[in-house]
Design a protein around this motif. Sequence first.
Motif, short mmCIF file in Angstrom:
data_model
loop_
_atom_site.label_atom_id
_atom_site.label_comp_id
_atom_site.label_asym_id
_atom_site.label_seq_id
_atom_site.Cartn_x
_atom_site.Cartn_y
_atom_site.Cartn_z
N PRO A 42 0.80 -1.24 0.00
CA PRO A 42 0.00 0.00 0.00
C PRO A 42 0.83 1.28 0.00
CG PRO A 42 -0.94 -1.58 1.53
CD PRO A 42 0.37 -2.15 1.06
N GLN A 43 2.08 1.22 0.44
CA GLN A 43 2.95 2.40 0.43
C GLN A 43 3.62 2.61 -0.93
OE1 GLN A 43 3.22 0.02 3.05
NE2 GLN A 43 1.77 1.29 4.18
N GLY A 44 3.41 1.67 -1.85
CA GLY A 44 3.96 1.80 -3.19
C GLY A 44 5.27 1.07 -3.40
N LYS A 45 5.78 0.38 -2.37
CA LYS A 45 7.03 -0.38 -2.52
C LYS A 45 6.74 -1.64 -3.32
CE LYS A 45 10.74 -2.63 -0.11
NZ LYS A 45 11.09 -3.42 1.05
N GLY A 102 -3.86 -17.36 -6.21
CA GLY A 102 -2.91 -16.37 -5.73
C GLY A 102 -2.04 -16.81 -4.58
N ASP A 103 -1.28 -15.85 -4.07
CA ASP A 103 -0.34 -16.10 -2.97
C ASP A 103 -0.90 -15.62 -1.64
OD1 ASP A 103 -0.21 -13.34 -3.19
OD2 ASP A 103 1.97 -13.25 -3.32
N PHE A 104 -2.14 -15.15 -1.64
CA PHE A 104 -2.85 -14.67 -0.45
C PHE A 104 -2.28 -13.37 0.11
CE2 PHE A 104 -3.51 -19.26 -0.66
CZ PHE A 104 -4.89 -19.30 -0.74
N LYS A 105 -1.37 -12.73 -0.62
CA LYS A 105 -0.87 -11.42 -0.19
C LYS A 105 -0.98 -10.42 -1.33
CE LYS A 105 2.85 -8.97 2.03
NZ LYS A 105 4.16 -9.00 2.64
N PHE A 106 -0.25 -10.63 -2.43
CA PHE A 106 -0.19 -9.65 -3.51
C PHE A 106 -1.06 -9.98 -4.72
CE2 PHE A 106 4.02 -8.77 -1.52
CZ PHE A 106 3.83 -7.43 -1.25
N LYS A 114 -5.44 -5.00 -1.52
CA LYS A 114 -6.42 -4.80 -2.59
C LYS A 114 -6.55 -3.36 -3.05
CE LYS A 114 -9.08 -8.71 -1.06
NZ LYS A 114 -10.36 -9.33 -0.92
N THR A 115 -5.73 -2.45 -2.51
CA THR A 115 -5.92 -1.03 -2.81
C THR A 115 -4.94 -0.46 -3.82
OG1 THR A 115 -4.54 -0.45 -0.91
CG2 THR A 115 -6.92 -0.60 -0.54
N THR A 116 -3.93 -1.22 -4.21
CA THR A 116 -2.94 -0.70 -5.15
C THR A 116 -3.46 -0.77 -6.58
OG1 THR A 116 -1.88 -2.84 -5.45
CG2 THR A 116 -1.06 -1.46 -3.63
#
Length: 143
Positions: A42-45, A102-106, A114-116
């Motif tokens: 979510p921070q863009g990294k 999926g990988d359950f994270k990204f 889910k916000t990126t």
Amino acid sequence: MTVLAQIASGFSGLILLTLSLLHFYWVFGGSLGKTKTIPADPQGKLAFVPGKAVTALVGILLFTAALCPLCMRVENVLSIPKNVFQYGCYFLSLIFFLRAVGDFKFVGFFKKIKTTIFAQYDTRFYSPLCVFLSFLLFLSACS
């Protein structure tokens, strides 16, 4: 091979070939859509930064994957038994289904982030495409 299996083989091969060409476009300096295809927090990294070699490897793997359903449509490709391509299609079907889960994270339908921009594209386009490819490859293999 049934007509439905032939259509599924051709369409899945075309999609995989297109995705392969897109990766080679990025290897040779193209940037269209590239920022929307890498998972980030979510921070863009970014989750990872793919270099040209990795991107080219993905392009080669997608091109090779495209050969499985396409070679299902023809007889006696380089004296390779047809069941090799059939098992390849089953394997690819499983891989694309797992990618959709999926990988359950990204990535995937069950991702936590889910916000990126990537997550939004993944939910709308990438994961459904993986389910669709999984279905087409399974149909191709079942011929």
